[in-house]
Design a protein around this motif. Structure first.
Motif, short mmCIF file in Angstrom:
data_model
loop_
_atom_site.label_atom_id
_atom_site.label_comp_id
_atom_site.label_asym_id
_atom_site.label_seq_id
_atom_site.Cartn_x
_atom_site.Cartn_y
_atom_site.Cartn_z
N ARG A 36 4.56 14.36 7.30
CA ARG A 36 5.60 15.15 7.76
C ARG A 36 6.84 15.20 6.78
N CYS A 37 7.33 14.16 6.23
CA CYS A 37 8.48 14.00 5.26
C CYS A 37 8.09 14.31 3.94
N GLY A 38 7.08 14.01 3.34
CA GLY A 38 6.72 13.96 2.19
C GLY A 38 7.54 13.09 1.22
N CYS A 39 8.07 11.80 1.75
CA CYS A 39 8.86 11.13 1.17
C CYS A 39 7.99 9.72 0.95
N PRO A 40 8.53 8.81 0.03
CA PRO A 40 7.84 7.72 -0.38
C PRO A 40 7.82 6.95 0.97
N VAL A 41 6.43 6.34 1.35
CA VAL A 41 6.09 5.22 2.33
C VAL A 41 5.30 4.16 1.60
N VAL A 42 5.68 3.04 1.97
CA VAL A 42 5.03 1.70 1.58
C VAL A 42 4.88 0.92 2.65
N VAL A 43 3.39 0.37 2.96
CA VAL A 43 3.24 -0.58 4.24
C VAL A 43 2.89 -1.75 3.41
N ASP A 44 3.50 -2.79 4.31
CA ASP A 44 3.13 -4.16 3.88
C ASP A 44 3.68 -4.96 4.80
N PHE A 75 0.77 -1.20 0.06
CA PHE A 75 -0.01 0.12 0.19
C PHE A 75 0.86 1.37 0.02
N ASP A 76 0.80 2.08 -0.97
CA ASP A 76 1.63 3.39 -1.23
C ASP A 76 0.83 4.59 -0.27
N VAL A 77 1.66 4.78 0.76
CA VAL A 77 0.95 5.86 1.65
C VAL A 77 1.11 7.33 0.80
N GLN A 78 -0.32 7.91 1.00
CA GLN A 78 0.03 8.94 0.36
C GLN A 78 -0.56 10.21 1.70
N SER A 79 -0.31 11.43 1.61
CA SER A 79 -0.51 12.52 2.55
C SER A 79 -1.98 12.54 2.99
N ASP A 80 -2.78 11.95 2.01
CA ASP A 80 -4.25 12.12 2.14
C ASP A 80 -4.83 10.77 2.39
N ARG A 94 8.07 -7.39 4.22
CA ARG A 94 9.07 -6.19 4.13
C ARG A 94 9.69 -6.58 2.88
N PRO A 95 9.98 -7.61 2.32
CA PRO A 95 10.85 -7.69 0.89
C PRO A 95 9.85 -7.21 -0.19
N ARG A 96 8.63 -7.46 -0.08
CA ARG A 96 7.65 -7.27 -1.26
C ARG A 96 7.28 -5.57 -1.08
N ALA A 97 7.27 -4.92 0.32
CA ALA A 97 7.36 -3.65 0.51
C ALA A 97 8.50 -3.04 -0.23
N LEU A 98 9.74 -3.41 -0.13
CA LEU A 98 10.81 -2.94 -0.70
C LEU A 98 11.02 -2.80 -2.04
N SER A 99 10.43 -4.11 -2.73
CA SER A 99 10.68 -4.33 -4.25
C SER A 99 9.57 -3.25 -4.77
N PHE A 100 8.35 -3.18 -4.14
CA PHE A 100 7.43 -1.88 -4.66
C PHE A 100 7.84 -0.62 -4.80
N LEU A 101 8.76 -0.65 -3.55
CA LEU A 101 9.02 1.03 -3.34
C LEU A 101 10.24 1.33 -4.28
N LEU A 102 11.10 0.30 -4.76
CA LEU A 102 12.25 0.63 -5.46
C LEU A 102 11.79 0.74 -7.06
N ALA A 103 10.58 -0.07 -7.10
CA ALA A 103 10.10 -0.22 -8.52
C ALA A 103 9.46 1.19 -8.80
N LYS A 104 8.83 1.81 -7.99
CA LYS A 104 7.96 3.00 -8.18
C LYS A 104 8.97 4.11 -8.18
N TYR A 105 9.76 4.29 -7.11
CA TYR A 105 10.13 5.52 -6.84
C TYR A 105 11.83 5.35 -6.83
N SER A 106 12.72 6.40 -6.95
CA SER A 106 14.05 6.32 -7.04
C SER A 106 14.72 6.61 -6.06
#
Length: 349
Positions: free
Chosen positions: A117-125, A96-101, A128-140
């Motif tokens: 607070r940070c405005g950085c990419p945050v992914v919950v799952d 789940f890709d967490v957005q400010s809203d 954890r390896p699945r969260a990491l893969s999603f995060l790296l695939a979508k964000y640099s």
């Protein structure tokens, strides 16, 4: 009669019958945690992973440390992202890709606070390896912080940070259910940093060899300006409306710390309302509080966003390190930056 949790932070609690009866279960929990650690098969990450976690249940200050790390790494030229289990939330899908809203009921309160607070990419799952893969695939992202990830061994880590409540330490030093620990105290000898909230806890009582412990640093939690939940207006605590009845609420691991901080800053509280950590606030919770002004934590404010009323303000806090009192010469900022840089240089991206 004492609640069980009260025994956890009584360092002479071993003499009490409830603790003695539960000690065999605590030994079993410690053994299982150790076995999971040594037998874990971890997925490697192509970018450095920093784990921020704790040994004890309840609030120690992990979230402010995570926010601090995001901001520090950005200043050093990195592009950090955060992954989390999303405790307390029920995401419609994982990852789940967490957005400010996003809704706190979906993402969990702490990931939502970090995202806002940070405005950085945050992914919950929970995986954890699945969260990491999603995060790296979508964000640099070129470095990832695994929030509350110490006991989640499925993902390999490059730096482990344990946060300790300096006032309460590790309690009676026992694992659940006789004490507050998720793992035995000697786990501290295998991590990279120990961060003490407010003051340095005395770890000698847990029979730990001081020479085997990693670098230790102390940080404080400094309050910022109060923020009005509806308008976003910011004022210093001293400039808040002087009203006859001021109440405070907190649904965090250690609510009394928040109330004590407010009173120490000169806020006169007529009532305090402590809720369990990660409490999912409802409109009725606020309606039941008698007070012309209500102060809450930022973590609670993200869950009250849709029904907060004119009375509601939150007080953000930030981690501040004072290494002038440290026994070592190199600051935490320098050490963690060097560790991440060294790890990044070893990675094959």
């Amino acid at each position: 009669m004492k609640r069980l949790q009260e025994y956890w932070y009584d360092r002479s609690s071993s003499k009490y019958l409830p603790v003695r009866l539960l000690k065999p279960l605590s030994s079993l929990v410690a053994a299982v945690a150790h076995r999971r650690l040594v037998k874990a098969t971890s997925v490697a990450s192509p970018v450095p992973v920093i784990v921020v976690g704790n040994l004890s249940v309840g609030g120690t200050g992990k979230t402010p440390v995570t926010v601090y790390l995001v901001e520090l790494l950005r200043r050093q030229g990195f592009n950090p992202g955060v992954i989390s289990r999303g405790y307390g939330g029920k995401a419609p899908s994982s990852p789940f890709d967490v957005q400010s809203d996003s809704l706190g009921a979906e993402s969990g309160d702490e990931p939502l606070l970090i995202a806002r607070r940070c405005g950085c990419p945050v992914v919950v799952d929970p995986v954890r390896p699945r969260a990491l893969s999603f995060l790296l695939a979508k964000y640099s992202c070129d470095v990832v912080i695994s929030d509350d990830g110490l006991q989640h061994h499925a993902l390999a880590r490059d730096v482990e940070i344990v946060v300790i409540d300096g006032a309460r330490g590790l309690g009676n030093g026992l694992c659940l259910p006789a004490g507050p620990l998720r793992e035995s105290a000697d786990r501290l000898t295998t991590v990279d940093f120990i961060l003490h909230n407010s003051r340095q806890a005395d770890l000698s009582m847990y029979c730990l060899d001081a020479g085997a412990l990693p670098p230790q640093h102390v940080f404080g939690l400094n309050p910022g300006q109060a923020v009005h939940c509806l308008s976003g207006r910011r004022v210093s605590l001293s400039a808040l409306p002087q009203l006859p009845t001021v109440a405070a609420l907190a649904g965090i691991g250690h609510p009394q710390r928040f109330f004590t901080m407010l009173e120490g800053l000169g806020v006169s509280l007529q009532a305090t309302h402590a809720f369990v950590d990660h409490h999912q606030f409802r409109r009725e919770d606020l309606a039941s509080i008698e007070g012309e002004l209500i102060l809450m934590t930022e973590k609670d404010a993200v869950k009250c966003r849709d029904f907060a009323d004119e009375r509601c303000w939150y007080v953000p806090i930030e981690a501040v390190f004072d290494d002038s009192a440290s026994a070592i010469d190199v600051s935490f900022d320098q050490q963690i930056t060097a560790a991440v840089t060294a790890s990044a240089s070893r990675k094959v991206i």
